[in-house]
Design an enzyme around this catalytic site. Structure first.
Site, PDB file in Angstrom:
ATOM      1  N   CYS A   4       0.854  -1.180   0.000  1.00 44.96           N
ATOM      2  CA  CYS A   4       0.000   0.000   0.000  1.00 44.96           C
ATOM      3  C   CYS A   4       0.894   1.236   0.000  1.00 44.96           C
ATOM      4  CB  CYS A   4      -0.897  -0.086   1.242  1.00 44.96           C
ATOM      5  SG  CYS A   4      -1.216   1.441   2.124  1.00 44.96           S
ATOM      6  N   GLU A   5       0.669   2.157  -0.916  1.00 51.08           N
ATOM      7  CA  GLU A   5       1.595   3.288  -1.022  1.00 51.08           C
ATOM      8  C   GLU A   5       1.357   4.343   0.054  1.00 51.08           C
ATOM      9  OE1 GLU A   5       1.041   4.975  -4.901  1.00 51.08           O
ATOM     10  OE2 GLU A   5      -0.429   6.436  -4.197  1.00 51.08           O
ATOM     11  N   HIS A   6       0.281   4.183   0.789  1.00 52.42           N
ATOM     12  CA  HIS A   6      -0.016   5.167   1.822  1.00 52.42           C
ATOM     13  C   HIS A   6       0.647   4.841   3.153  1.00 52.42           C
ATOM     14  CE1 HIS A   6      -3.803   5.936  -0.751  1.00 52.42           C
ATOM     15  NE2 HIS A   6      -2.817   6.708  -1.131  1.00 52.42           N
ATOM     16  N   HIS A   7       0.796   3.548   3.449  1.00 54.57           N
ATOM     17  CA  HIS A   7       1.365   3.146   4.731  1.00 54.57           C
ATOM     18  C   HIS A   7       2.568   2.216   4.614  1.00 54.57           C
ATOM     19  CE1 HIS A   7      -2.937   4.063   5.527  1.00 54.57           C
ATOM     20  NE2 HIS A   7      -2.446   4.658   6.592  1.00 54.57           N
TER      21      HIS A   7
ATOM     22  N   GLN B 275      -5.032  -0.104  -4.786  1.00 50.74           N
ATOM     23  CA  GLN B 275      -5.698  -1.230  -5.448  1.00 50.74           C
ATOM     24  C   GLN B 275      -6.428  -0.813  -6.727  1.00 50.74           C
ATOM     25  OE1 GLN B 275      -7.900  -3.958  -2.901  1.00 50.74           O
ATOM     26  NE2 GLN B 275      -9.091  -4.681  -4.643  1.00 50.74           N
TER      27      GLN B 275
ATOM     28  N   HIS C 197      -6.316  -5.694   3.059  1.00 54.38           N
ATOM     29  CA  HIS C 197      -5.326  -4.647   3.275  1.00 54.38           C
ATOM     30  C   HIS C 197      -4.856  -4.668   4.718  1.00 54.38           C
ATOM     31  CE1 HIS C 197      -5.913  -2.237  -0.525  1.00 54.38           C
ATOM     32  NE2 HIS C 197      -6.789  -3.217  -0.628  1.00 54.38           N
TER      33      HIS C 197
ATOM     34  N   CYS D 156      -3.164  -2.601   6.167  1.00 57.31           N
ATOM     35  CA  CYS D 156      -3.269  -1.278   6.794  1.00 57.31           C
ATOM     36  C   CYS D 156      -4.638  -1.086   7.448  1.00 57.31           C
ATOM     37  CB  CYS D 156      -3.004  -0.170   5.782  1.00 57.31           C
ATOM     38  SG  CYS D 156      -4.113  -0.195   4.370  1.00 57.31           S
TER      39      CYS D 156
END
Lengths: 228, 229
Positions: free
Chosen positions: A118-121, A159, A187, A189
């Site tokens: 996940c590119e956010h976390h 995703q 996910h 996250c």
């Protein structure tokens, strides 16, 4: 936290080297995946290890204890493995596995396992990808579909974007009558942190051509993906 | 690790030993440091420090940290990691909080299938699964949720599954001194699934049996059959 930035073309998903300084005002080392030589690769791993060493010390662990001694390097190699997709191109992955066939029925490769970050976390998300297409006189080597999934998933991802990229890739190389991609994933996250809902799954889909315009075609695809 | 070695390591990390919370035996097993970050560093500083490292990592892997999706990622990833390692800030007495009750009960108590999420200390990649705990009370029972909280505390650290299992068992032993404790963990390791051998169906099972669970095969057998699905 202030960062010194050069104006970035945000439509490009992977434009390198635009951020020059880190939060402390130190110069960031920039590597472009495609241009890395053996020497650079070693340096790249070393620099990432350094960052992980700092992280381990910051969380209050003892980086010199036996279990953690080589962790920075292992973690660096792990994340490079999880993002190896940046170094691959569609041409390299597909090679010449495109064949002329006089078939126009649905081809479906389902339940391809997928692991991404996940590119956010920077935390894994994983699940299954099912890909279907309606050939237009050309078919693709089946394992190449799985390799395309690998290439796009081994990157920092969202995703929805992953799903679209897989669909776009098939569209580009085969120009079929239709493409359908469904990704069902868990996910970490959302499971390990935040809302902590461990049974939740995220489903995203991308329909092109006849899968988008013809409900019956779309229905057939969903039915075949669901069936055991 | 004896107290002199601990003090030495701490001074190298620029921490003042007297600023540490009291570390009890159950918290501080061999080879694991359970120190909290220096109290002089605020949580914000630690967070920023970790975020900076993540920013470097993003650039080093060839990404562009100034694009929209990644702009706040260093901070989010830092917060996420601190959440995954919050177990270091906790200790047994805080967690149990006096939820120990005198009961004239001596039959097995089992809490099974407690979901567990941890970070492999070798690759810093998640491993997760289920923990099942059983114990034979010795006139004292523990609040059931505290068993799950103990699992949380030890799993939210850089771990290896073997050590995690033993730490949970020892903690329960220390908290209520039962006649025996059994802990079984069944987990999937992303470091084996997402990289390396890439075996996605493999599971790792570890167990720790103390007291009557170790000495009496029948007790152990009863526990294992009750936790089976």
């Amino acid at each position: 936290m202030e960062t010194k930035k050069i104006k970035c073309d945000k439509t490009k998903e992977n434009c390198n080297g635009h951020l020059q300084l880190d939060f402390n005002g130190n110069e960031l080392k920039i590597f472009n995946g495609k241009e890395i030589s053996e020497n650079n690769k070693e340096l790249q791993t070393k620099e990432i290890s350094s960052a992980y060493l700092n992280i381990i010390n910051s969380i209050g662990e003892d980086s010199s204890r036996q279990g953690l001694l080589k962790t920075p390097e292992r973690a660096a190699k792990a994340i490079l493995h999880f993002t190896k997709g940046y170094n691959e191109t569609l041409q390299e992955v597909v090679k010449d596995a495109i064949f002329d066939e006089n078939t126009d029925e649905l081809v479906l490769v389902k339940d391809i396992e997928m692991f991404s970050l996940c590119e956010h976390h920077l935390v894994p998300f994983m699940g299954k990808v099912s890909v279907g297409y309606l050939p237009n006189k050309k078919v693709l080597g089946l394992s190449k579909i799985a390799r395309i999934v690998e290439m796009y998933s081994r990157r920092l991802q969202v995703q929805e974007r992953l799903t679209n990229q897989i669909a776009d890739a098939l569209q580009e190389i085969l120009n079929p009558r239709g493409v359908a991609v469904i990704v069902e994933a868990t996910h970490m996250c959302m499971v390990m942190r935040g809302v902590e809902k461990f049974n939740s799954k995220t489903v995203s889909s991308s329909m092109r051509g006849e899968f988008r315009t013809n409900p019956k075609t779309r229905e057939e695809f969903f039915h075949l993906v669901k069936s055991n | 690790m004896n107290s002199f070695k601990l003090v030495d390591k701490l001074s190298r990390l620029s921490m003042k030993p007297e600023s540490l919370p009291q570390i009890s035996e159950g918290d501080n097993l061999k080879n694991q440091s359970t120190t909290t970050p220096c109290k002089d560093n605020s949580e914000e500083t630690i967070s920023s420090n970790i975020a900076n490292s993540y920013l470097n990592i993003l650039t080093l892997i060839g990404e562009n940290p100034s694009r929209q999706g990644l702009e706040k990622t260093p901070m989010r990833a830092a917060q996420a990691l601190l959440h995954f390692t919050k177990g270091y800030q906790e200790n047994i007495s805080e967690i149990v909080e006096g939820a120990i009750f005198c009961e004239d009960v001596d039959d097995m108590v089992i809490v099974k299938d407690i979901e567990m999420y941890s970070l492999c200390e070798h690759h810093m990649v998640p491993f997760f699964g289920k923990v099942s705990i059983g114990y034979l009370p010795n006139k004292k029972v523990i609040g059931l949720s505290k068993l799950a909280r103990l699992v949380e505390m030890y799993s939210r650290r850089l771990q290896i599954q073997e050590r995690l299992t033993v730490e949970i068992a020892n903690a329960i032993m220390k908290a209520i001194e039962p006649r025996g404790v059994g802990v079984v963990i069944d987990a999937t390791h992303m470091c084996m699934v997402m990289r390396g051998v890439e075996k996605l169906n493999s599971k790792t099972i570890t167990s720790a049996m103390l007291g009557e669970f170790r000495n009496d095969p029948k007790t152990r057998q009863e526990f294992l059959s009750l936790i089976k699905n």
